[in-house]
Design an enzyme around this catalytic site. Structure first.
Site, PDB file in Angstrom:
ATOM      1  N   GLU A  83     -29.667  47.131  -2.329  1.00 41.40           N
ATOM      2  CA  GLU A  83     -30.629  46.350  -1.682  1.00 41.40           C
ATOM      3  C   GLU A  83     -30.043  45.153  -0.893  1.00 41.40           C
ATOM      4  O   GLU A  83     -29.043  44.732  -1.260  1.00 41.40           O
ATOM      5  CB  GLU A  83     -31.717  45.577  -2.838  1.00 41.40           C
ATOM      6  N   GLN A 140     -14.029  46.570 -12.792  1.00 39.40           N
ATOM      7  CA  GLN A 140     -14.145  45.801 -11.470  1.00 39.40           C
ATOM      8  C   GLN A 140     -14.030  44.629 -11.619  1.00 39.40           C
ATOM      9  O   GLN A 140     -14.090  43.655 -10.785  1.00 39.40           O
ATOM     10  CB  GLN A 140     -15.897  46.222 -11.329  1.00 39.40           C
ATOM     11  N   HIS A 181     -19.670  45.575 -13.123  1.00 40.55           N
ATOM     12  CA  HIS A 181     -20.740  44.504 -12.609  1.00 40.55           C
ATOM     13  C   HIS A 181     -20.540  42.986 -13.001  1.00 40.55           C
ATOM     14  O   HIS A 181     -21.151  42.359 -13.679  1.00 40.55           O
ATOM     15  CB  HIS A 181     -22.244  44.819 -13.467  1.00 40.55           C
ATOM     16  N   TYR A 238     -35.938  39.612  -8.706  1.00 35.65           N
ATOM     17  CA  TYR A 238     -35.775  40.446  -7.894  1.00 35.65           C
ATOM     18  C   TYR A 238     -35.871  41.912  -8.706  1.00 35.65           C
ATOM     19  O   TYR A 238     -35.512  42.837  -8.002  1.00 35.65           O
ATOM     20  CB  TYR A 238     -34.756  40.267  -7.246  1.00 35.65           C
ATOM     21  N   TYR A 277     -27.232  57.694 -12.820  1.00 34.02           N
ATOM     22  CA  TYR A 277     -26.316  58.569 -12.289  1.00 34.02           C
ATOM     23  C   TYR A 277     -26.535  59.999 -12.817  1.00 34.02           C
ATOM     24  O   TYR A 277     -25.829  60.973 -11.960  1.00 34.02           O
ATOM     25  CB  TYR A 277     -24.816  58.056 -12.820  1.00 34.02           C
TER      26      TYR A 277
END
Length: 370
Positions: free
Chosen positions: A245, A87, A151, A255, A266
């Site tokens: 979220e 990513q 991430h 959070y 998963y």
């Protein structure tokens, strides 16, 4: 009275427990808009920024910065060296709010600079001169590097005071990074526009903390936008299987990831038994099942009168644009737009009032009236 003003006039901000996940998405009865392809032949258009002359700067995750002007694509030179893995790559782009005066462009990307093998998220600013970036300045580099490919976070936004906010995901190190303010990863950061750290950041006086941290306990925020009325920074982040979220970012707030979550692993197993805990923020809204949200923007344009005040979010997983109708900071309706358009990586309202969506292996589409 539009939806934005309903709670501002009351003089309160309503953020309570997380909204019920069972707000079912609907197909619209009628849609008065269509998409037209404006920039074709893009592979993974991650970020886009609109210059004063209506041309567009587009980041390709593979590392190219593209200037689209008068129907032509030009590759910009002197872009940063990127770590293109999973990513990671060349990610978001944003203009300084006073771009017309100072010319600063901000980029987020995965970088191999620093200690250890692999890479981590970096923030750079530069100016555009001809077809090259100049005056490149590294503002922040998350540490340590990791060879994990997931991430990186990487959305960028400015608030009304010209503070720069950006996200760094937990880098796949779920049980170490997000809850530890001495470490990068799983955080929202705030800098001054020159890269210095504001002295009123929540952990500035903590000698062990990463002083740029503004909030923590995040997984992988890939949506970030300033609320056009309140000036608050809103984000969305990927959950695991379930538990994506929407959050309103508050100074110093936790959070909860991964202590609390509305998702599961998963493989279907559980990693936490709780969805709330004292001292940890509840999301404004969460999705189960996950939609894999990426990119978001509020609609303020008169070109879309029936969408005005709504929040748009791209879905990578289900390949549509989601329109969330808000009242008093609650999602009262979800509407599926342009179903099957492709993996929708970003959505932006341009200064000319038109909404653009970036779709992987397609390009940039503009939403126009039928």
């Amino acid at each position: 009275m539009n939806k934005f003003h309903q709670y501002i006039i009351l003089g309160i901000t309503l953020v309570s427990c997380a909204q019920n996940k069972d707000t079912e998405i609907k197909a619209p009865e009628n849609i008065n808009y269509k998409t037209e392809l404006v920039v074709s032949d893009l592979t993974n258009p991650w970020g886009m920024a609109f210059l004063p002359d209506n041309s567009i700067l587009i980041t390709e995750k593979s590392g190219e910065l593209i200037h689209f002007k008068n129907g032509e694509k030009t590759i910009i030179n002197n872009t940063p060296t990127i770590y293109n893995r999973g990513q990671g790559g060349l990610l978001d782009i944003a203009l300084h709010p006073d771009y017309s005066e100072n010319g600063w462009i901000y980029l987020s990307y995965a970088s191999e600079m620093g200690e250890g093998s692999g890479g981590n998220t970096a923030i750079l600013r530069a100016k555009l001169q001809g077809n090259s970036l100049v005056e490149n300045q590294l503002l922040y580099k998350a540490e340590p590097n990791s060879t994990r490919g997931q991430h990186f976070g990487s959305r960028i936004e400015f608030d009304n005071q010209n503070y720069l906010y950006f996200s760094v995901g937990d880098r796949g190190n779920r049980d170490v990074n997000p809850q530890d303010i001495t470490r990068d990863g799983g955080k929202i950061y705030r800098l001054n526009d020159d890269g210095s750290i504001p002295t009123d950041n929540p952990f500035y006086e903590d000698p062990t903390a990463k002083k740029a941290i503004f909030s923590y306990g995040h997984r992988n925020p890939q949506g970030m936008i300033k609320h056009p009325q309140t000036g608050e920074i809103w984000t969305h982040e990927h959950g695991p299987q379930g538990g994506d979220e929407i959050n309103i970012i508050k100074k110093g707030a936790n959070y909860g990831w991964p202590v609390i979550s509305y998702g599961i692993n998963y493989d279907g197993s559980s990693f936490t038994d709780i969805t709330e805990k004292e001292g940890m923020e509840q999301p404004l809204y969460y999705w189960v099942p996950s939609i894999a949200p990426c990119g978001m923007d509020f609609v303020t344009s008169d070109k879309y009168p029936d969408w005005k005040g709504d929040l748009l979010v791209g879905s990578l997983k289900f390949q549509y644009l989601e329109r969330l109708i808000l009242e008093n900071n609650e999602v009262v309706e979800r509407i599926k737009l342009f179903d099957g358009i492709g993996r929708l990586r970003n959505v932006k309202q341009a200064p000319d009032g038109y909404i653009y969506v970036a779709v992987e292996n397609e390009g940039l589409y503009r939403i126009v009236p039928e």
